[in-house]
Design an enzyme around this catalytic site. Structure first.
Site, PDB file in Angstrom:
ATOM      1  N   VAL A  32       0.988  -1.183  -0.276  1.00 16.87           N
ATOM      2  CA  VAL A  32      -0.111  -0.160  -0.034  1.00 16.87           C
ATOM      3  C   VAL A  32       0.909   1.373  -0.006  1.00 16.87           C
ATOM      4  O   VAL A  32       1.987   1.121   0.558  1.00 16.87           O
ATOM      5  CB  VAL A  32      -0.956   0.128   1.312  1.00 16.87           C
ATOM      6  CG1 VAL A  32      -1.792   1.282   1.352  1.00 16.87           C
ATOM      7  CG2 VAL A  32      -1.813  -1.237   1.472  1.00 16.87           C
ATOM      8  N   CYS A  33       0.552   2.133  -0.786  1.00 13.95           N
ATOM      9  CA  CYS A  33       1.339   3.552  -0.846  1.00 13.95           C
ATOM     10  C   CYS A  33       2.833   3.159  -1.086  1.00 13.95           C
ATOM     11  O   CYS A  33       3.118   2.504  -1.882  1.00 13.95           O
ATOM     12  CB  CYS A  33       1.094   4.186   0.527  1.00 13.95           C
ATOM     13  SG  CYS A  33       1.419   5.830   0.914  1.00 13.95           S
ATOM     14  N   THR A  34       3.563   3.804  -0.338  1.00 17.81           N
ATOM     15  CA  THR A  34       5.209   3.778  -0.542  1.00 17.81           C
ATOM     16  C   THR A  34       5.622   2.599   0.058  1.00 17.81           C
ATOM     17  O   THR A  34       6.854   2.333  -0.133  1.00 17.81           O
ATOM     18  CB  THR A  34       5.760   4.901   0.011  1.00 17.81           C
ATOM     19  OG1 THR A  34       5.633   5.168   1.362  1.00 17.81           O
ATOM     20  CG2 THR A  34       5.376   6.128  -0.903  1.00 17.81           C
ATOM     21  N   THR A  56       2.227   3.350  -6.694  1.00 15.04           N
ATOM     22  CA  THR A  56       2.506   3.727  -5.149  1.00 15.04           C
ATOM     23  C   THR A  56       1.830   5.085  -5.020  1.00 15.04           C
ATOM     24  O   THR A  56       1.249   5.364  -6.041  1.00 15.04           O
ATOM     25  CB  THR A  56       4.160   3.742  -5.150  1.00 15.04           C
ATOM     26  OG1 THR A  56       4.393   4.238  -3.852  1.00 15.04           O
ATOM     27  CG2 THR A  56       4.729   4.793  -5.903  1.00 15.04           C
ATOM     28  N   GLY A  72      -2.248   2.357  -4.725  1.00 11.51           N
ATOM     29  CA  GLY A  72      -1.836   3.904  -4.529  1.00 11.51           C
ATOM     30  C   GLY A  72      -1.633   4.487  -3.258  1.00 11.51           C
ATOM     31  O   GLY A  72      -1.295   3.529  -2.281  1.00 11.51           O
TER      32      GLY A  72
END
Lengths: 204, 204
Positions: B102-104, B122, B153
């Site tokens: 998830v995310c970074t 990302t 993202g």
């Protein structure tokens, strides 16, 4: 303006943490606190959190829900039955700038007598209970802003509550910035009392 | 299928907890674990969590992000620099049914060598870094499903990752049930490799 999010055993993780992260991202002075004092808590789905402080004398309190549908002793249902947290919220209310809830946290504001005759909302599974408590449940609203009483729908509606607060207090650009950082597309209707019709009533 | 969400100091709260709650709601066997062993962690915005177990030998690992944009030592950036967690992920990868971020958190999969030549996404603030790591960044996708590598993202996209996983594994009705419980309206595009064009490549 110090904001305290009052956590208790069985609170729904996202109910508490989503507005926390959104308001922190906005730079607000928001804290996760223990409704019954500092210590370790186990949330509804099993996450374990540590809170260093208990509920104090904040300008704003936000109350998460959790476990209402299952009538869980560990959760909002049990907290409403036991009554200590609702009594505390009722005592705090006159000094608050506003009280807010996410999901079935509204039932704890109801148990504190803060929703009687007031427009409000909650998780779909508790709307009948909220109506029976004397609130005017606003169907179709994701967030209900009655001035000094704000309530949100279930779980993820806490994101939209927080973003609405940021918009109300800091403006649309600030809210758009937080939404972009969270990659959240704001959803649903924010119901507000028509200012030309009647003022928001004060908390009791 | 045991799923471990690997938390570390400075992880973004919602990156980790949103998929946890969504997958728990689906009845999945999902656990918050410490990437560096059991203990107490402080997340990116200040929430303190306790994890009883360290990262073990799960069927699936989900990696949250946090602090990448600020190049924070406490967070995904610091974890990528120090390298211990990426090495662990690389060692686990051959035995995983799939790895997800998830995310970074995607940057930790990248540091583990798991995204090279693979479609991925990302948080917007790390897409250039992900591209430079050799991944094929899929613009416009909220979730990228490349079979045994799934990436989402920023922040709240973890909800849509989890709901996509529930749909993929348990079907659309199950995913709709979880979304209704969370009062979350699913957003964005799930990118999937065209099965008629090329198979998903295995993890290295």
């Amino acid at each position: 303006m110090r904001i305290e999010i009052a956590l208790y055993d069985g609170f729904d993780e996202l109910d508490g943490i989503a507005p926390y992260e959104a308001l922190r991202t906005a730079g607000w002075d928001v804290h996760l606190v223990g409704a019954h004092g500092p210590g370790e808590l186990r949330a509804a789905h099993g996450a374990q959190l540590v809170v260093d402080e208990g509920l104090g004398d904040p300008g704003v309190v936000i109350v998460p829900g959790g476990g209402w549908g299952e009538r869980a002793q560990r959760g909002a249902w049990g907290e409403a039955q036991r009554g200590e947290l609702p009594r505390r919220l009722a005592a705090l209310a006159p000094r608050l700038r506003f009280a807010a809830s996410v999901c079935t946290g509204a039932m704890l504001l109801a148990a504190a007598g803060l929703t009687r005759g007031r427009p409000a909302t909650t998780h779909a599974n508790a709307k009948e209970d909220l109506r029976r408590s004397g609130a005017e449940v606003i169907d179709g609203a994701r967030v209900v802003d009655d001035g000094d009483l704000l309530t949100a729908g279930g779980v993820t509606a806490g994101l939209d509550l927080a973003l609405w607060l940021v918009e109300r207090e800091d403006g649309e650009d600030a809210a758009a910035g937080v939404a972009a950082e969270l990659e959240h597309e704001r959803r649903g209707t924010v119901w507000r009392r028509d200012a030309t019709r009647a003022p928001a009533r004060p908390l009791p």
